[in-house]
Design an enzyme around this catalytic site. Sequence first.
Site, PDB file in Angstrom:
ATOM      1  N   MET A   1       0.843  -1.173   0.000  1.00 18.09           N
ATOM      2  CA  MET A   1       0.000   0.000   0.000  1.00 18.09           C
ATOM      3  C   MET A   1       0.892   1.242   0.000  1.00 18.09           C
ATOM      4  O   MET A   1       1.523   1.559   0.992  1.00 18.09           O
ATOM      5  CB  MET A   1      -0.903  -0.002   1.240  1.00 18.09           C
ATOM      6  N   PRO A   2       0.983   1.946  -1.125  1.00 20.51           N
ATOM      7  CA  PRO A   2       1.777   3.165  -1.175  1.00 20.51           C
ATOM      8  C   PRO A   2       1.165   4.275  -0.314  1.00 20.51           C
ATOM      9  O   PRO A   2      -0.049   4.478  -0.306  1.00 20.51           O
ATOM     10  CB  PRO A   2       1.749   3.565  -2.649  1.00 20.51           C
ATOM     11  N   PHE A   3       2.026   4.982   0.393  1.00 18.10           N
ATOM     12  CA  PHE A   3       1.644   6.155   1.170  1.00 18.10           C
ATOM     13  C   PHE A   3       2.563   7.280   0.722  1.00 18.10           C
ATOM     14  O   PHE A   3       3.771   7.228   0.952  1.00 18.10           O
ATOM     15  CB  PHE A   3       1.799   5.892   2.671  1.00 18.10           C
ATOM     16  N   HIS A  41      -2.516   6.010  -0.873  1.00 23.28           N
ATOM     17  CA  HIS A  41      -2.905   7.124   0.003  1.00 23.28           C
ATOM     18  C   HIS A  41      -1.946   8.285  -0.216  1.00 23.28           C
ATOM     19  O   HIS A  41      -0.731   8.088  -0.269  1.00 23.28           O
ATOM     20  CB  HIS A  41      -2.863   6.694   1.468  1.00 23.28           C
TER      21      HIS A  41
END
EC number: 5.3.2.-
Length: 72
Positions: A1-3, A41
């Site tokens: 999950m990229p942030f 995100h």
Amino acid sequence: MPFIKVEVLREDLTRETKQQLIRKISEAVTSVLNKDPHLTHIVINEIEDDNWGYAGEQVSVLKEQGFSTVKK
């Protein structure tokens, strides 16, 4: 999950400008990293001029001296 965290000077960024930034970053993450945009995100932090330094000085002081952070 990229942030993804984006920090910018507080310079009257409109809601539309922020939306465009979020959309373009999401598109890049999807394209380059092959990540689902629903798992990406993005946070935009707007920093006050007094809290940002450049070349050994506060940006607020540099602006008082005629320095511009906006390309014209």
